[in-house]
Design a protein around this motif. Structure first.
Motif, PDB file in Angstrom:
ATOM      1  N   PRO A 223     -18.562  14.051 -34.977  1.00  0.00           N
ATOM      2  CA  PRO A 223     -18.151  12.587 -35.096  1.00  0.00           C
ATOM      3  C   PRO A 223     -18.821  11.869 -36.095  1.00  0.00           C
ATOM      4  CG  PRO A 223     -19.589  13.325 -33.224  1.00  0.00           C
ATOM      5  CD  PRO A 223     -19.280  14.622 -33.974  1.00  0.00           C
ATOM      6  N   ASN A 224     -18.552  10.622 -36.353  1.00  0.00           N
ATOM      7  CA  ASN A 224     -19.504   9.773 -37.398  1.00  0.00           C
ATOM      8  C   ASN A 224     -19.695   8.514 -37.095  1.00  0.00           C
ATOM      9  OD1 ASN A 224     -17.055   8.610 -38.518  1.00  0.00           O
ATOM     10  ND2 ASN A 224     -16.350  10.778 -39.069  1.00  0.00           N
ATOM     11  N   VAL A 225     -20.595   7.586 -37.510  1.00  0.00           N
ATOM     12  CA  VAL A 225     -20.715   6.351 -37.404  1.00  0.00           C
ATOM     13  C   VAL A 225     -21.457   5.685 -38.292  1.00  0.00           C
ATOM     14  CG1 VAL A 225     -22.909   6.704 -36.146  1.00  0.00           C
ATOM     15  CG2 VAL A 225     -21.688   4.769 -35.619  1.00  0.00           C
ATOM     16  N   HIS A 226     -21.219   4.503 -38.806  1.00  0.00           N
ATOM     17  CA  HIS A 226     -21.860   3.756 -39.981  1.00  0.00           C
ATOM     18  C   HIS A 226     -22.876   3.135 -39.340  1.00  0.00           C
ATOM     19  CE1 HIS A 226     -22.294   0.595 -42.801  1.00  0.00           C
ATOM     20  NE2 HIS A 226     -21.303   1.157 -43.642  1.00  0.00           N
ATOM     21  N   VAL A 227     -23.907   3.140 -40.239  1.00  0.00           N
ATOM     22  CA  VAL A 227     -25.326   2.867 -39.947  1.00  0.00           C
ATOM     23  C   VAL A 227     -25.282   1.245 -39.406  1.00  0.00           C
ATOM     24  CG1 VAL A 227     -25.975   1.991 -42.237  1.00  0.00           C
ATOM     25  CG2 VAL A 227     -27.787   2.626 -40.667  1.00  0.00           C
ATOM     26  N   ASP A 228     -24.426   0.391 -40.011  1.00  0.00           N
ATOM     27  CA  ASP A 228     -24.613  -0.788 -39.422  1.00  0.00           C
ATOM     28  C   ASP A 228     -23.853  -0.846 -37.849  1.00  0.00           C
ATOM     29  OD1 ASP A 228     -25.372  -2.021 -41.567  1.00  0.00           O
ATOM     30  OD2 ASP A 228     -23.372  -2.608 -42.326  1.00  0.00           O
ATOM     31  N   ASP A 229     -22.960  -0.111 -37.735  1.00  0.00           N
ATOM     32  CA  ASP A 229     -22.302  -0.080 -36.314  1.00  0.00           C
ATOM     33  C   ASP A 229     -23.439   0.635 -35.439  1.00  0.00           C
ATOM     34  OD1 ASP A 229     -19.799  -0.791 -36.810  1.00  0.00           O
ATOM     35  OD2 ASP A 229     -18.843   0.740 -37.359  1.00  0.00           O
ATOM     36  N   VAL A 230     -24.265   1.694 -35.541  1.00  0.00           N
ATOM     37  CA  VAL A 230     -25.088   2.124 -35.028  1.00  0.00           C
ATOM     38  C   VAL A 230     -26.011   1.110 -34.468  1.00  0.00           C
ATOM     39  CG1 VAL A 230     -27.189   3.473 -34.884  1.00  0.00           C
ATOM     40  CG2 VAL A 230     -25.205   4.317 -35.887  1.00  0.00           C
ATOM     41  N   ALA A 231     -26.650   0.196 -35.454  1.00  0.00           N
ATOM     42  CA  ALA A 231     -27.461  -0.908 -35.368  1.00  0.00           C
ATOM     43  C   ALA A 231     -26.961  -2.032 -34.239  1.00  0.00           C
ATOM     44  CB  ALA A 231     -27.782  -1.655 -36.287  1.00  0.00           C
ATOM     45  N   ASP A 232     -25.797  -2.320 -34.373  1.00  0.00           N
ATOM     46  CA  ASP A 232     -24.945  -3.060 -33.240  1.00  0.00           C
ATOM     47  C   ASP A 232     -25.076  -2.465 -32.016  1.00  0.00           C
ATOM     48  OD1 ASP A 232     -24.310  -4.783 -35.231  1.00  0.00           O
ATOM     49  OD2 ASP A 232     -22.325  -4.178 -35.851  1.00  0.00           O
ATOM     50  N   LEU A 233     -24.935  -1.103 -31.980  1.00  0.00           N
ATOM     51  CA  LEU A 233     -24.837  -0.375 -30.726  1.00  0.00           C
ATOM     52  C   LEU A 233     -26.470  -0.711 -30.088  1.00  0.00           C
ATOM     53  CD1 LEU A 233     -23.629   1.355 -28.320  1.00  0.00           C
ATOM     54  CD2 LEU A 233     -24.237   3.569 -29.871  1.00  0.00           C
ATOM     55  N   PHE A 234     -27.343  -0.557 -30.743  1.00  0.00           N
ATOM     56  CA  PHE A 234     -28.669  -0.578 -30.278  1.00  0.00           C
ATOM     57  C   PHE A 234     -28.590  -1.997 -29.661  1.00  0.00           C
ATOM     58  CE2 PHE A 234     -30.033   3.053 -32.447  1.00  0.00           C
ATOM     59  CZ  PHE A 234     -31.368   3.620 -31.841  1.00  0.00           C
ATOM     60  N   VAL A 235     -28.199  -3.094 -30.383  1.00  0.00           N
ATOM     61  CA  VAL A 235     -28.119  -4.428 -30.001  1.00  0.00           C
ATOM     62  C   VAL A 235     -27.535  -4.692 -28.629  1.00  0.00           C
ATOM     63  CG1 VAL A 235     -27.684  -6.867 -30.620  1.00  0.00           C
ATOM     64  CG2 VAL A 235     -28.745  -5.242 -32.344  1.00  0.00           C
ATOM     65  N   VAL A 236     -26.261  -4.127 -28.668  1.00  0.00           N
ATOM     66  CA  VAL A 236     -25.457  -4.337 -27.505  1.00  0.00           C
ATOM     67  C   VAL A 236     -26.074  -3.612 -26.306  1.00  0.00           C
ATOM     68  CG1 VAL A 236     -23.361  -3.615 -26.335  1.00  0.00           C
ATOM     69  CG2 VAL A 236     -23.387  -4.503 -28.939  1.00  0.00           C
ATOM     70  N   VAL A 237     -26.486  -2.575 -26.338  1.00  0.00           N
ATOM     71  CA  VAL A 237     -27.509  -1.825 -25.199  1.00  0.00           C
ATOM     72  C   VAL A 237     -28.612  -2.567 -24.863  1.00  0.00           C
ATOM     73  CG1 VAL A 237     -28.826   0.088 -24.454  1.00  0.00           C
ATOM     74  CG2 VAL A 237     -26.622   0.463 -25.824  1.00  0.00           C
ATOM     75  N   TYR A 238     -29.316  -3.365 -26.017  1.00  0.00           N
ATOM     76  CA  TYR A 238     -30.624  -4.138 -25.625  1.00  0.00           C
ATOM     77  C   TYR A 238     -30.018  -5.387 -24.768  1.00  0.00           C
ATOM     78  CZ  TYR A 238     -34.364  -7.407 -27.039  1.00  0.00           C
ATOM     79  OH  TYR A 238     -35.367  -8.445 -27.168  1.00  0.00           O
ATOM     80  N   GLU A 239     -29.073  -6.001 -25.110  1.00  0.00           N
ATOM     81  CA  GLU A 239     -28.594  -7.423 -24.705  1.00  0.00           C
ATOM     82  C   GLU A 239     -28.187  -7.071 -23.107  1.00  0.00           C
ATOM     83  OE1 GLU A 239     -26.587  -9.663 -28.350  1.00  0.00           O
ATOM     84  OE2 GLU A 239     -25.366  -8.514 -27.275  1.00  0.00           O
ATOM     85  N   ASN A 240     -27.456  -5.776 -23.054  1.00  0.00           N
ATOM     86  CA  ASN A 240     -26.996  -5.635 -21.484  1.00  0.00           C
ATOM     87  C   ASN A 240     -28.000  -5.032 -20.749  1.00  0.00           C
ATOM     88  OD1 ASN A 240     -23.830  -5.769 -21.336  1.00  0.00           O
ATOM     89  ND2 ASN A 240     -24.156  -5.107 -23.315  1.00  0.00           N
ATOM     90  N   ALA A 241     -29.255  -4.500 -21.320  1.00  0.00           N
ATOM     91  CA  ALA A 241     -30.512  -4.129 -20.678  1.00  0.00           C
ATOM     92  C   ALA A 241     -31.039  -5.172 -20.120  1.00  0.00           C
ATOM     93  CB  ALA A 241     -31.215  -3.166 -21.275  1.00  0.00           C
ATOM     94  N   LEU A 242     -31.265  -6.299 -20.892  1.00  0.00           N
ATOM     95  CA  LEU A 242     -32.102  -7.522 -20.442  1.00  0.00           C
ATOM     96  C   LEU A 242     -31.382  -8.066 -19.350  1.00  0.00           C
ATOM     97  CD1 LEU A 242     -32.777  -9.119 -23.803  1.00  0.00           C
ATOM     98  CD2 LEU A 242     -34.463  -7.902 -22.476  1.00  0.00           C
ATOM     99  N   SER A 243     -29.550  -8.107 -19.420  1.00  0.00           N
ATOM    100  CA  SER A 243     -29.155  -8.730 -18.245  1.00  0.00           C
ATOM    101  C   SER A 243     -28.962  -7.939 -17.052  1.00  0.00           C
ATOM    102  CB  SER A 243     -27.853  -9.344 -18.914  1.00  0.00           C
ATOM    103  OG  SER A 243     -27.064  -8.149 -19.116  1.00  0.00           O
ATOM    104  N   GLY A 244     -29.235  -6.629 -17.205  1.00  0.00           N
ATOM    105  CA  GLY A 244     -29.037  -5.610 -16.224  1.00  0.00           C
ATOM    106  C   GLY A 244     -27.876  -5.252 -15.923  1.00  0.00           C
ATOM    107  N   ARG A 245     -26.937  -5.386 -17.043  1.00  0.00           N
ATOM    108  CA  ARG A 245     -25.541  -4.759 -16.904  1.00  0.00           C
ATOM    109  C   ARG A 245     -25.336  -3.384 -17.491  1.00  0.00           C
ATOM    110  NH1 ARG A 245     -24.264 -10.212 -18.460  1.00  0.00           N
ATOM    111  NH2 ARG A 245     -24.138  -9.437 -20.707  1.00  0.00           N
ATOM    112  N   ALA A 246     -26.313  -3.036 -18.069  1.00  0.00           N
ATOM    113  CA  ALA A 246     -26.323  -1.492 -18.796  1.00  0.00           C
ATOM    114  C   ALA A 246     -26.908  -0.581 -17.853  1.00  0.00           C
ATOM    115  CB  ALA A 246     -27.119  -1.358 -20.093  1.00  0.00           C
ATOM    116  N   GLY A 247     -26.030   0.639 -17.627  1.00  0.00           N
ATOM    117  CA  GLY A 247     -26.274   1.653 -16.995  1.00  0.00           C
ATOM    118  C   GLY A 247     -27.774   2.277 -17.674  1.00  0.00           C
ATOM    119  N   HIS A 248     -28.381   3.000 -16.884  1.00  0.00           N
ATOM    120  CA  HIS A 248     -29.688   3.278 -17.380  1.00  0.00           C
ATOM    121  C   HIS A 248     -29.975   4.885 -16.566  1.00  0.00           C
ATOM    122  CE1 HIS A 248     -31.817   2.021 -13.654  1.00  0.00           C
ATOM    123  NE2 HIS A 248     -31.232   0.974 -13.489  1.00  0.00           N
ATOM    124  N   GLY A 249     -30.845   5.357 -16.995  1.00  0.00           N
ATOM    125  CA  GLY A 249     -31.448   6.724 -16.417  1.00  0.00           C
ATOM    126  C   GLY A 249     -30.375   7.832 -16.670  1.00  0.00           C
TER     127      GLY A 249
END
Length: 346
Positions: A223-249
């Protein structure tokens, strides 16, 4: 954390390709004004420190070999972005020890966003065949079938085990073949490496060979992913982690992919571009030989002949919307070739 308190963030990998691109996103994020960042900077990069300070960052000189520093900085952090080395178990354990201290001191679980990679999925195809095995990041039972001996896996397991102990919430992001030159304010300031690993490695190997090459028959798929899309993924996970919506562990694995390619197709574009700039004898890729693999500069080249297929459903479920596709991988090759030649690092 009181509403007037600044969120403390410990960040590793700030001058790297992925880390710098993620950090550039976070600088522009609404949470930045209420965050205090401490960046781990290698002593060899200490000339970058004054510029980073001028941008509002704190820094600490050290590397992933400085376990005491990692533990101390993690013990002060509400959030840790670990984007430096996916395979340093001792470093990961030091960060986790610090996170445990943070929890014991505050009663709050810090958040650890760790960078792994789809290298954890690889087989031993040697470029000779594809695979029907596709890993799904919303299927933790499937991910747990991965052997501890797989690349990155021992670190990933240690991080998930820490989450299970309930003193830290962990989120593991696993990018695939990341491509395209990074274009951020940190690149412009000379703070960040703008180039990836896998595609430039194929380009350098072709330059050394005097001909674009391919591992085996190039039948394997990544698979492949653009570096800008990777950065967006980090931000999306970060935002959802702050709000408690992201799965963890065990439920906190997030693949980064938006399409896939056969190695032969990628190698063919590289061979064509090397031919176009007078650095290849033919626009068709030639199989790498034992001599090619044995060059010290080509260490790990055979790894590019593996399969590592996956579905990034977890990030998409949180709102991640990658924009770039496999066609953009091929469009990114010419600038990468020009960059590698310009850098002279081959």
């Amino acid at each position: 954390m009181a509403s007037t308190d600044k969120r403390t963030i410990f960040f590793t990998g700030a001058t790297g390709y992925v880390g710098g691109t993620v950090l550039a996103r976070l600088v522009d994020h609404p949470t930045f004004a209420n965050s205090e960042f401490t960046l781990l900077i290698r002593p060899s990069k200490k000339d970058k420190v004054s510029t980073l300070h001028s941008l509002g960052f704190k820094t600490v000189l050290g590397s992933y070999d400085d376990l005491d520093i990692l533990e101390e900085q993690a013990s002060k952090a509400d959030i840790i972005f670990s984007i430096a080395d996916a395979d340093n178990l001792a470093a990961a354990q030091a960060i986790l020890r610090g996170s445990k201290k943070r929890y014991e001191a505050t009663g709050r679980q810090p958040l650890l966003i760790h960078t792994s990679g789809t290298g954890v999925l690889v087989d031993d195809a040697k470029g000779l065949h594809s695979t029907d095995i596709i890993y799904d990041d919303l299927n933790p039972d499937q991910i747990e079938t991965l052997a501890i001996t797989q690349l990155h896996r021992n670190v990933d397991v240690a991080i998930v085990d820490a989450d299970r102990e309930n003193y830290v919430k962990t989120y593991v992001i696993l990018p695939s073949t990341i491509y395209a030159l990074a274009k951020t304010k940190f690149v412009d300031l000379g703070l960040q490496n703008p180039s990836s690993l896998q595609i430039p490695q194929l380009i350098r190997a072709g330059l050394l060979k005097g001909q674009g090459g391919v591992v085996g028959k190039g039948e394997n798929v990544w698979p492949n992913v653009h570096v800008d899309d990777v950065a967006d993924l980090f931000v999306v996970v970060y935002e959802n982690a702050l709000s408690g919506r992201a799965g963890h562990g065990r439920e906190g694995f997030y693949f980064g992919e938006n399409g896939e390619h056969k190695l032969y197709d990628l190698s063919k574009v590289i061979a064509q571009e090397l031919y176009n700039v007078g650095k290849g004898k033919s626009p068709e890729p030639a199989p790498f030989t034992e001599e090619d693999y044995n060059r010290p500069e080509n260490f790990g080249l055979e790894f590019l002949g593996t399969n590592a297929r996956c579905l990034a459903r977890g990030g998409r479920a949180l709102g991640w919307k990658p924009r770039y596709t496999t066609e953009d991988v091929f469009k990114s090759i010419r600038p990468e070739v020009e960059y590698v030649i310009r850098s002279g690092k081959y």
